[in-house]
Design a protein around this motif. Sequence first.
Motif, short mmCIF file in Angstrom:
data_model
loop_
_atom_site.label_atom_id
_atom_site.label_comp_id
_atom_site.label_asym_id
_atom_site.label_seq_id
_atom_site.Cartn_x
_atom_site.Cartn_y
_atom_site.Cartn_z
N UNK A 155 0.83 -1.21 0.00
CA UNK A 155 0.00 0.00 0.00
C UNK A 155 0.86 1.26 0.00
N UNK A 156 1.87 1.26 0.83
CA UNK A 156 2.74 2.45 0.92
C UNK A 156 3.37 2.78 -0.44
N UNK A 157 3.92 1.77 -1.10
CA UNK A 157 4.60 2.03 -2.36
C UNK A 157 3.60 2.32 -3.50
N UNK A 158 2.42 1.68 -3.46
CA UNK A 158 1.39 1.99 -4.46
C UNK A 158 1.01 3.47 -4.39
N UNK A 159 0.94 4.00 -3.16
CA UNK A 159 0.58 5.41 -2.97
C UNK A 159 1.61 6.34 -3.60
N UNK A 160 2.88 6.11 -3.29
CA UNK A 160 3.92 7.00 -3.78
C UNK A 160 4.08 6.89 -5.30
N UNK A 203 -6.56 1.87 3.21
CA UNK A 203 -6.36 0.48 2.80
C UNK A 203 -5.26 -0.15 3.64
N UNK A 204 -5.54 -1.25 4.32
CA UNK A 204 -4.50 -1.91 5.12
C UNK A 204 -3.58 -2.77 4.25
N UNK A 205 -2.38 -2.99 4.74
CA UNK A 205 -1.48 -3.92 4.07
C UNK A 205 -2.06 -5.34 4.17
N UNK A 206 -1.79 -6.22 3.18
CA UNK A 206 -2.29 -7.59 3.23
C UNK A 206 -1.79 -8.31 4.48
N UNK A 207 -2.65 -9.12 5.13
CA UNK A 207 -2.23 -9.84 6.34
C UNK A 207 -0.97 -10.66 6.15
N UNK A 208 -0.86 -11.33 5.00
CA UNK A 208 0.32 -12.16 4.75
C UNK A 208 1.61 -11.35 4.74
N UNK A 209 1.57 -10.15 4.13
CA UNK A 209 2.76 -9.30 4.10
C UNK A 209 3.09 -8.80 5.50
N UNK A 210 2.06 -8.41 6.28
CA UNK A 210 2.31 -7.90 7.62
C UNK A 210 2.91 -8.96 8.54
N UNK A 211 2.41 -10.19 8.41
CA UNK A 211 2.94 -11.27 9.23
C UNK A 211 4.40 -11.54 8.89
N UNK A 212 4.72 -11.53 7.61
CA UNK A 212 6.10 -11.78 7.20
C UNK A 212 7.00 -10.63 7.65
N UNK A 213 6.53 -9.39 7.52
CA UNK A 213 7.32 -8.23 7.93
C UNK A 213 7.59 -8.27 9.43
N UNK A 214 6.57 -8.67 10.20
CA UNK A 214 6.73 -8.76 11.64
C UNK A 214 7.74 -9.83 12.02
N UNK A 215 7.66 -10.96 11.32
CA UNK A 215 8.59 -12.05 11.60
C UNK A 215 10.03 -11.63 11.29
N UNK A 216 10.23 -10.92 10.19
CA UNK A 216 11.57 -10.47 9.84
C UNK A 216 12.08 -9.43 10.82
N UNK A 223 -0.31 -2.95 -7.54
CA UNK A 223 -1.75 -3.04 -7.34
C UNK A 223 -2.29 -4.43 -7.69
N UNK A 224 -1.84 -5.02 -8.80
CA UNK A 224 -2.33 -6.35 -9.16
C UNK A 224 -1.88 -7.39 -8.14
N UNK A 225 -0.69 -7.25 -7.62
CA UNK A 225 -0.19 -8.18 -6.61
C UNK A 225 -0.94 -7.99 -5.28
N UNK A 226 -1.20 -6.75 -4.91
CA UNK A 226 -1.96 -6.45 -3.70
C UNK A 226 -3.33 -7.11 -3.74
N UNK A 227 -3.99 -7.01 -4.89
CA UNK A 227 -5.32 -7.60 -5.03
C UNK A 227 -5.26 -9.13 -4.97
N UNK A 228 -4.23 -9.72 -5.57
CA UNK A 228 -4.10 -11.17 -5.56
C UNK A 228 -3.94 -11.70 -4.14
N UNK A 229 -3.37 -10.89 -3.25
CA UNK A 229 -3.14 -11.32 -1.88
C UNK A 229 -4.36 -11.10 -0.98
#
Length: 425
Positions: free
Chosen positions: A77-82, A186-199, A121-127
């Motif tokens: 979401x952040x990068x789609x905005x910029x 728009x929130x970040x996809x749950x899968x991306x947030x979980x991975x970011x938190x783990x990293x 955007x297409x990847x965000x929607x797929x997730x």
Amino acid sequence: MTKGTSDRTWMVVFVACFLGLVVDGMDLIMLSITMPSLMEEFNIGKADAGLIATWSLVGMAVGGIGGGWLSDRFGRVRMATWMMVLFSIGTCLLGFAQTYEQFIVIRFISAIGIGAEYTIVTMLMAEYVPTKKRTTILGTLQAAYSLGYLVAALLAGAILPEYGWRPLYFIAVAPVLLAIYIRYKIPEPPGWKERAQAQKQKGNKKNEWAAIFKDSKTRKIFIFWGLTATFLQFAYYGIGTWLPTYIVSDLGFDFKKMTGYIVGTYAAAILGKIIAGWLADLYGRKTMFIVGGFSTAIVLPIVYLYNSPSNIILLLTILGFLYGIPYAVNATYMAESFPAHIRGTAVGGSYNVGRVGSAMAPFLIGVMAESYSIGFGLATLGIAYVVSALIPALFIREKMYDPFGKEEYPPAIELKESVYNNRSI
């Protein structure tokens, strides 16, 4: 449905992504529609005009590769905005360009945002979308691009004859408001947030590019998708860049009639993408990708060789319906080819490496047009459509990874289709 994601959430995400791609498509097609005016304004030939589109594709490739990687690192979401802000402001500045060289430089910069926005955007929607609806929804999302083409064509018909080409580019600043909405709603996809938190907890970030090329099977899929994207985009953007000029120059229609024919073609493309997405959920991503590629390859030379004043509307409508079908399936097919931790980098990289490879299409058709005709150049694009369909047919399985899965299936290429289909979403 992925855990923590409601129907309402992904529908809101879909609307925002759809509108984002509408304005992305508008910005992209404005160049094609205004090409005859730019040739007159800057006193350039068809080959030089084609170079504008070539540098646009190079910029889009840079944006897509960089945007995919940045979205893995900092958020979809952040990068789609910029990126939306970049292409909106950049396209608006095109209206102030005074020379051919200024136009190319500004267009290259704004195209970076266009390419990145599409990839992210297409990847965000797929997730976000449930698996059983994924290609239907993403096919409909791809129709947003064609809707953007249609809106731009209608605006051009109303503005260009009376006020010239510059006001069309000024309009592009409006999507900045949409970018602000996306960033804060728009929130970040749950899968991306979980991975970011783990990293973050591990205290390190892996090199996504190294991960792609470390595994031989992932590397092969990346290369096959890069080749597929090269031939698909070579053909797709060759058509998109030169079709309006073909109608004016080769077929001899005035601008107002050209706008009407283009509107019909883009309207057919919207319908074609939605239907193709729905059929791909029923009969498979690969099947519809192949059908779209081969059928377009057949129609292109027919349009060139057998057009007449009595059948050109029908031929352009059929072409419009068919030539975007691979794009209706492409986003889902690619997103399901790579695991979540490298998906943005892999999809953005392979798709946009292909964009670099396809960047010469507008220029080469311009060269052909000066020796033969634009129609001849468009007809030869059927070869690229055939190759783009053959590569996935022979080498790329569908549904290798589940975009909702916390853990991807190792190794991807050896997965059984039944394992994917029986996985609980």
